[in-house]
Each structure stands twice: as structure tokens, then as C-alpha cells.
Scaffold this motif. Sequence first.
Motif, PDB file in Angstrom:
ATOM      1  N   ARG A  46      -5.425  -3.585 -26.995  1.00 18.58           N
ATOM      2  CA  ARG A  46      -5.220  -4.231 -25.695  1.00 18.58           C
ATOM      3  C   ARG A  46      -5.841  -5.619 -25.663  1.00 18.58           C
ATOM      4  NH1 ARG A  46      -1.628  -4.965 -22.160  1.00 18.58           N
ATOM      5  NH2 ARG A  46      -2.506  -6.510 -20.751  1.00 18.58           N
ATOM      6  N   GLU A  47      -7.010  -5.752 -26.226  1.00 15.74           N
ATOM      7  CA  GLU A  47      -7.683  -7.062 -26.249  1.00 15.74           C
ATOM      8  C   GLU A  47      -6.878  -8.071 -27.057  1.00 15.74           C
ATOM      9  OE1 GLU A  47     -11.560  -6.116 -27.690  1.00 15.74           O
ATOM     10  OE2 GLU A  47     -12.173  -5.120 -25.813  1.00 15.74           O
ATOM     11  N   ARG A  48      -6.202  -7.616 -28.094  1.00 14.64           N
ATOM     12  CA  ARG A  48      -5.368  -8.521 -28.882  1.00 14.64           C
ATOM     13  C   ARG A  48      -4.193  -9.046 -28.048  1.00 14.64           C
ATOM     14  NH1 ARG A  48      -5.716  -3.974 -32.906  1.00 14.64           N
ATOM     15  NH2 ARG A  48      -7.723  -4.353 -33.938  1.00 14.64           N
ATOM     16  N   VAL A  49      -3.577  -8.166 -27.263  1.00 19.57           N
ATOM     17  CA  VAL A  49      -2.479  -8.602 -26.395  1.00 19.57           C
ATOM     18  C   VAL A  49      -2.962  -9.667 -25.421  1.00 19.57           C
ATOM     19  CG1 VAL A  49      -0.926  -7.884 -24.533  1.00 19.57           C
ATOM     20  CG2 VAL A  49      -1.136  -6.493 -26.584  1.00 19.57           C
ATOM     21  N   GLU A  50      -4.119  -9.441 -24.820  1.00 25.41           N
ATOM     22  CA  GLU A  50      -4.633 -10.398 -23.841  1.00 25.41           C
ATOM     23  C   GLU A  50      -4.955 -11.737 -24.493  1.00 25.41           C
ATOM     24  OE1 GLU A  50      -7.827  -8.235 -22.102  1.00 25.41           O
ATOM     25  OE2 GLU A  50      -6.513  -6.991 -20.851  1.00 25.41           O
ATOM     26  N   SER A  51      -5.402 -11.709 -25.760  1.00 29.96           N
ATOM     27  CA  SER A  51      -5.682 -12.967 -26.445  1.00 29.96           C
ATOM     28  C   SER A  51      -4.401 -13.747 -26.693  1.00 29.96           C
ATOM     29  CB  SER A  51      -6.411 -12.703 -27.773  1.00 29.96           C
ATOM     30  OG  SER A  51      -5.539 -12.125 -28.733  1.00 29.96           O
ATOM     31  N   VAL A  52      -3.310 -13.028 -26.960  1.00 28.78           N
ATOM     32  CA  VAL A  52      -2.023 -13.688 -27.177  1.00 28.78           C
ATOM     33  C   VAL A  52      -1.518 -14.307 -25.883  1.00 28.78           C
ATOM     34  CG1 VAL A  52       0.393 -13.302 -27.778  1.00 28.78           C
ATOM     35  CG2 VAL A  52      -1.408 -12.263 -29.156  1.00 28.78           C
ATOM     36  N   ILE A  53      -1.684 -13.597 -24.781  1.00 34.70           N
ATOM     37  CA  ILE A  53      -1.262 -14.156 -23.486  1.00 34.70           C
ATOM     38  C   ILE A  53      -2.036 -15.428 -23.192  1.00 34.70           C
ATOM     39  CG2 ILE A  53      -1.217 -13.735 -21.009  1.00 34.70           C
ATOM     40  CD1 ILE A  53      -0.847 -10.765 -21.661  1.00 34.70           C
ATOM     41  N   ASP A  54      -3.317 -15.410 -23.443  1.00 35.30           N
ATOM     42  CA  ASP A  54      -4.140 -16.597 -23.197  1.00 35.30           C
ATOM     43  C   ASP A  54      -3.705 -17.779 -24.047  1.00 35.30           C
ATOM     44  OD1 ASP A  54      -5.597 -15.125 -21.388  1.00 35.30           O
ATOM     45  OD2 ASP A  54      -7.232 -14.664 -22.785  1.00 35.30           O
ATOM     46  N   SER A  55      -3.154 -17.484 -25.233  1.00 33.92           N
ATOM     47  CA  SER A  55      -2.728 -18.580 -26.119  1.00 33.92           C
ATOM     48  C   SER A  55      -1.482 -19.289 -25.614  1.00 33.92           C
ATOM     49  CB  SER A  55      -2.462 -18.033 -27.521  1.00 33.92           C
ATOM     50  OG  SER A  55      -1.240 -17.311 -27.553  1.00 33.92           O
ATOM     51  N   GLY A  56      -0.671 -18.582 -24.792  1.00 33.28           N
ATOM     52  CA  GLY A  56       0.558 -19.174 -24.280  1.00 33.28           C
ATOM     53  C   GLY A  56       1.735 -19.108 -25.231  1.00 33.28           C
ATOM     54  N   ASP A  57       1.548 -18.560 -26.435  1.00 33.36           N
ATOM     55  CA  ASP A  57       2.658 -18.449 -27.380  1.00 33.36           C
ATOM     56  C   ASP A  57       3.707 -17.468 -26.857  1.00 33.36           C
ATOM     57  OD1 ASP A  57       1.367 -20.159 -29.067  1.00 33.36           O
ATOM     58  OD2 ASP A  57       0.520 -18.581 -30.346  1.00 33.36           O
ATOM     59  N   PRO A  58       4.992 -17.764 -27.079  1.00 34.76           N
ATOM     60  CA  PRO A  58       6.035 -16.818 -26.658  1.00 34.76           C
ATOM     61  C   PRO A  58       6.003 -15.561 -27.517  1.00 34.76           C
ATOM     62  CG  PRO A  58       7.001 -18.616 -27.921  1.00 34.76           C
ATOM     63  CD  PRO A  58       5.564 -18.973 -27.719  1.00 34.76           C
ATOM     64  N   VAL A  59       5.933 -14.417 -26.878  1.00 36.25           N
ATOM     65  CA  VAL A  59       5.897 -13.129 -27.578  1.00 36.25           C
ATOM     66  C   VAL A  59       6.885 -12.197 -26.895  1.00 36.25           C
ATOM     67  CG1 VAL A  59       4.497 -11.153 -28.226  1.00 36.25           C
ATOM     68  CG2 VAL A  59       3.494 -13.430 -28.243  1.00 36.25           C
ATOM     69  N   TYR A  60       7.790 -11.642 -27.681  1.00 31.06           N
ATOM     70  CA  TYR A  60       8.834 -10.785 -27.132  1.00 31.06           C
ATOM     71  C   TYR A  60       8.254  -9.652 -26.297  1.00 31.06           C
ATOM     72  CZ  TYR A  60      12.526  -7.332 -26.752  1.00 31.06           C
ATOM     73  OH  TYR A  60      13.433  -6.430 -26.254  1.00 31.06           O
ATOM     74  N   GLY A  61       8.801  -9.483 -25.093  1.00 32.08           N
ATOM     75  CA  GLY A  61       8.421  -8.380 -24.234  1.00 32.08           C
ATOM     76  C   GLY A  61       7.116  -8.563 -23.504  1.00 32.08           C
ATOM     77  N   VAL A  62       6.372  -9.604 -23.873  1.00 35.61           N
ATOM     78  CA  VAL A  62       5.112  -9.893 -23.190  1.00 35.61           C
ATOM     79  C   VAL A  62       5.313 -11.022 -22.194  1.00 35.61           C
ATOM     80  CG1 VAL A  62       2.716 -10.626 -23.467  1.00 35.61           C
ATOM     81  CG2 VAL A  62       3.743  -9.054 -25.122  1.00 35.61           C
ATOM     82  N   THR A  64       8.462 -12.874 -22.478  1.00 31.57           N
ATOM     83  CA  THR A  64       9.895 -13.198 -22.585  1.00 31.57           C
ATOM     84  C   THR A  64      10.699 -12.060 -21.969  1.00 31.57           C
ATOM     85  OG1 THR A  64      10.432 -12.062 -24.671  1.00 31.57           O
ATOM     86  CG2 THR A  64       9.388 -14.227 -24.838  1.00 31.57           C
ATOM     87  N   GLY A  65      12.000 -12.302 -21.798  1.00 27.08           N
ATOM     88  CA  GLY A  65      12.899 -11.241 -21.372  1.00 27.08           C
ATOM     89  C   GLY A  65      13.177 -10.280 -22.511  1.00 27.08           C
ATOM     90  N   PHE A  66      14.122  -9.368 -22.280  1.00 27.48           N
ATOM     91  CA  PHE A  66      14.394  -8.292 -23.230  1.00 27.48           C
ATOM     92  C   PHE A  66      15.834  -8.352 -23.724  1.00 27.48           C
ATOM     93  CE2 PHE A  66      11.343  -6.894 -20.029  1.00 27.48           C
ATOM     94  CZ  PHE A  66      10.238  -6.627 -20.828  1.00 27.48           C
ATOM     95  N   GLY A  67      16.042  -7.847 -24.953  1.00 25.60           N
ATOM     96  CA  GLY A  67      17.385  -7.773 -25.506  1.00 25.60           C
ATOM     97  C   GLY A  67      18.030  -9.141 -25.578  1.00 25.60           C
ATOM     98  N   HIS A  68      19.194  -9.273 -24.982  1.00 24.22           N
ATOM     99  CA  HIS A  68      19.924 -10.540 -24.994  1.00 24.22           C
ATOM    100  C   HIS A  68      19.138 -11.639 -24.284  1.00 24.22           C
ATOM    101  CE1 HIS A  68      23.430 -13.156 -25.122  1.00 24.22           C
ATOM    102  NE2 HIS A  68      23.294 -13.374 -23.821  1.00 24.22           N
ATOM    103  N   LEU A  69      18.194 -11.256 -23.413  1.00 21.98           N
ATOM    104  CA  LEU A  69      17.436 -12.228 -22.621  1.00 21.98           C
ATOM    105  C   LEU A  69      16.131 -12.614 -23.299  1.00 21.98           C
ATOM    106  CD1 LEU A  69      17.992 -10.573 -19.119  1.00 21.98           C
ATOM    107  CD2 LEU A  69      19.312 -12.417 -20.177  1.00 21.98           C
ATOM    108  N   VAL A  70      16.067 -12.435 -24.615  1.00 24.52           N
ATOM    109  CA  VAL A  70      14.842 -12.686 -25.358  1.00 24.52           C
ATOM    110  C   VAL A  70      14.393 -14.142 -25.280  1.00 24.52           C
ATOM    111  CG1 VAL A  70      16.074 -13.062 -27.533  1.00 24.52           C
ATOM    112  CG2 VAL A  70      13.701 -12.304 -27.597  1.00 24.52           C
ATOM    113  N   GLU A  71      15.323 -15.057 -25.102  1.00 25.42           N
ATOM    114  CA  GLU A  71      14.962 -16.471 -25.051  1.00 25.42           C
ATOM    115  C   GLU A  71      14.458 -16.904 -23.676  1.00 25.42           C
ATOM    116  OE1 GLU A  71      14.870 -18.181 -27.732  1.00 25.42           O
ATOM    117  OE2 GLU A  71      15.863 -16.702 -29.005  1.00 25.42           O
ATOM    118  N   THR A  72      14.505 -16.016 -22.701  1.00 27.28           N
ATOM    119  CA  THR A  72      14.084 -16.365 -21.340  1.00 27.28           C
ATOM    120  C   THR A  72      12.565 -16.274 -21.232  1.00 27.28           C
ATOM    121  OG1 THR A  72      16.140 -15.483 -20.444  1.00 27.28           O
ATOM    122  CG2 THR A  72      14.314 -15.794 -18.900  1.00 27.28           C
ATOM    123  N   HIS A  73      11.919 -17.392 -20.873  1.00 23.91           N
ATOM    124  CA  HIS A  73      10.462 -17.423 -20.727  1.00 23.91           C
ATOM    125  C   HIS A  73      10.059 -16.875 -19.362  1.00 23.91           C
ATOM    126  CE1 HIS A  73       6.318 -18.756 -21.103  1.00 23.91           C
ATOM    127  NE2 HIS A  73       6.425 -19.307 -19.902  1.00 23.91           N
TER     128      HIS A  73
END
Length: 525
Positions: A46-62, A64-73
Amino acid sequence: MREREIPTTVVIDGESLTPEEVVAVARHDARLELADGAYEKMQASRERVESVIDSGDPVYGVNTGFGHLVETHIDTEDIERLQTNLVRSHAAGAGRELSIEEVRSMMVTRANTLAKGYSGIRPMVVELLADLLNAGVHPLVRSRGSLGASGDLAPLAHMALVLIGEGDAYYDGDRLTGDEALATVGLEPVTLASKEGLALINGTQLTVGLASLFVVDAERVVDAADAAGALTTEVTMGTTANCDPAIHEVRPHPGQQVSAAAIRRLTAGSTVLESHKDCERVQDAYSIRCLPQVHGAVRDAVEHLREAVEIELNSATDNPLVFPAGSVDERAPGTDVAAVISAGNFHGEPLALRLDYAAGALTDLAAISERRTDRMLNPKIQESYLPPFLTEHSGLRSGYMIAQYTAAALLNECRSLGRPSLDSTPVSGGQEDHVSMSGQSVLNARTVAENVATIVGVELLCGSQAAEFLPDGLGLGTGTGAVRDAIREVVPPLGDDRQLDGELEIAADLVRFGAIRAAVEDALD
């Protein structure tokens, strides 16, 4: 007969769950507990997920959208809302409701894979899932909707709705809304944090949960079929020379050797077999003579599935997966703190292909069992000492004639179910362009197992009835005698015609729940 040992508590750690433990939770209400180490693994993830969110990098499902909407921020302030919307929108199943044991199998297997510590979910969410199981709250889950990639989305979403106080659930036989069910047992709904909705619904737990039930049932059915076949061999005055070890040493398929040995053990001490050792019959029909080869091949097919189920039970199957920094290829996307990798462990093909194979194999077990039943009933081919359809005054009475009709009808259904894993329908705008259909494969396999248990049960009923007509002074083997006695404890000999449907169900339950296996083990130990 003695009870088989069933655990009353199952401790999950993401590493060691077995099909038998799934059955203990699903069917016998064993209590579910999380291993101490599982909390630490989930918290670190869980702490790793929160560190990724803090970084601002796009991460699928965190973010971004899902499936066909993966490119949606997704904006930071909407990340939690995204997870709730995901669960709601994916709860789009149809068809019959899963049974309580099916829902429980899905819940325990989902909790176990989350406990492995690669999903980024808070321990409190998994604790709530375990609490629901232990309290007897069972989400209403529709059986259809899974494509087996991205996992079993729709069924798992119906399960997850109750965790957030939505959807419907059963408690003590009553259907309640999700929030009512939680309140009834003193639990609070959870507000999903980033990635948690995806962690709950993206995986193969409908497939592997029900496959665990199927594997245990299928193994019991094969054991019971060996017992039924041994009994039929005796009452049709067949021989067990076909089970001599020398035959199977020169063609050493493991399952074939196991079934041949089982027939020898079951019929040990049989004076029926001894009585016609020097008869003029040269060969038995294939359904008797080739029993070890056919039953053994089915054993091997079920064992092949078990291998996959045992691996899948303790695998991380959602997407994306969360790894510590430095633990994956440096080319993989991630941050200095953690690597969140989008891949395909949710794809159900490793189970789908083997489920279809095992279901087909079990169908052939039913086919050979039905043919042996015919050899006991059919006045054109049965032994002269047996009355037509195993009833005195045949014509006035029909005996077990129509029980074979039922076996034939169930066999036809097994043959008609098809092989879902051979089909793939692209979805999500073509992003998910190859799917496994493992959800349908396991539902079909479960139907096959139930049907085959009844077909083998019919053979056991007929074998036990045929034994009533054995010439004076002849007795069954130790094992087959115990099988006959197990049947006679719950089904009396057939005299006058009577309604048989309840007796067919009883015999099927003796097969499915291991009572035939237990009777043999008790007699031969």
C-alpha cells in the motif's frame, strides 16, 4: 464410517492455500484468518502505491481510466471516486445467482491473493472481506458476465459492492441491501482508496474458487467410479486380470496404475471372482476390460488441472501489480520508490484450457459408467442370473430401466456443453482483444461434475441391486462389499417399483461428498 478431517480455521498468507482449504471455508464454514506476515506485506504494498501517486506518474487503474479509456488521466481529487465508480459500473452480471458455497469460494480465494502483497490494497479492506465470510454475509453475485480476462470482473464487482455498503447480500437466509447486511453484523462499509477497487475485482477468483470445488469433487467422482466399476465387474461375472500389475508396468501412466491398483484392492477377498476363474469367457467388454486405462486417463486429466489450481490459488492475478523499487527489470515503468507494472496475470487461460480438458475427461468417465450400467440392466447382454432391469417380474415392473434414461440424458448434457476456452470475443473497444472465457469453463465443469456424480451413482445403485441376486454362497470383495453396504444404509433393495428420483440424488451425494471413498478407506485400512 469415520469423518474426513476438515479444518475449522484456515489461515491465509498468499502462499499456501489449498483446494481442500477452499472447500473447508466454502462448504463447511471454516473460519478465515489472516497470517501475521500478510498484514506487513499488504501494508508495504500500500505504501508503494501511495508513493507512486505522490510522484504524479501515470499508472494504469490508479490515475488513469480502464480498458479502452487507459489514456484518460484522472485528477488527484477524483482518484477515490474512480475506484467506487469502477466497482459500480462493473457489477453488470446476469444469469442465475451463484450458490453460497460458490460465493464463499470466491471470497476466500480473493482474500488470499490480496494477502500476497502485490495489489496495493490496505489490510483493513481484506480484513473486512474476511469478517464478512466469518459473519456469514454472502454478497449476491450473478454467475454470468466474466470473460476470464481482465479476470472475473463482473462477479468480483458484485462481491465488492457489499464492502462499500452497496449491492445486495444474504444473511441467515434473508436478502438485504449491502449496508443493511453490514449493519446487521456490526460492520462498517469501507471507502475505497486509490487502486483498491481494481485490486478487488481484477483477478481470476471466480474461476479458481469454483475450480477448487471442482477438483475436489472430480477426484471423489473418479474414486467412486473405480468403486462402481469394481462392483459392476463382480456382479457381471467379469475378471480383474486386466488389473494385473504387470500389464500396467509396461504402460506406466500414473492414473492408470492407480485405478488398476484400486480395483485389485476393492475386490480382494471376492468369492464371486474366484467362482468363475476358469469360465469359458475369453474377454470382457471394453467398459470392464479397459476400466484402468479410461479411469486412469481421467485421473491424469484432473491431476493436470489440480496443478494449475494450486499455483493459481497462491498467485498475484490482478493488474497492475506493485513491486518494490529495484525488484524488476529497470526498463519496466515505475518510480524510484516502486514499480507498478501493467501486465496480464488476470488472464484465465491457464485454468480455462485445463478446465475444458478435465470436464471432457469426466464426461468420458460418465460414458463408460453408463455403458457398465447397461450391462447390468440389458436383458440381451446381462448375465443369465440377473433379471431384466434388475427386477423380478419384469414387465409388470420396470426396475431400474428409467434410471439409465436419466444417466443417458445427463451424459448428453455433458457432451453438449462445448469448450468455452476455444472462443474469444474482443471487448473494451478492442483493447481487450483476446479473452479466456474461463468463467464459463468453470461453470460448465461444475455442471459436468454434478451430472457425472449422478451417473456414477446410478451405476452404484444398479451394482448394489445386482448383488442382491448373486448365487448363494458368493460374496463381494472387502471393498466392494463396503460400497454395497454404504448404499444399503440409505437405499433399500428394490422390490416393487417405486419413485427413484430421491434415491438417485442420495447416491449422487454419496459420490460427490466423499462417502463412497470413505467407506472404502474404512473397510480397507
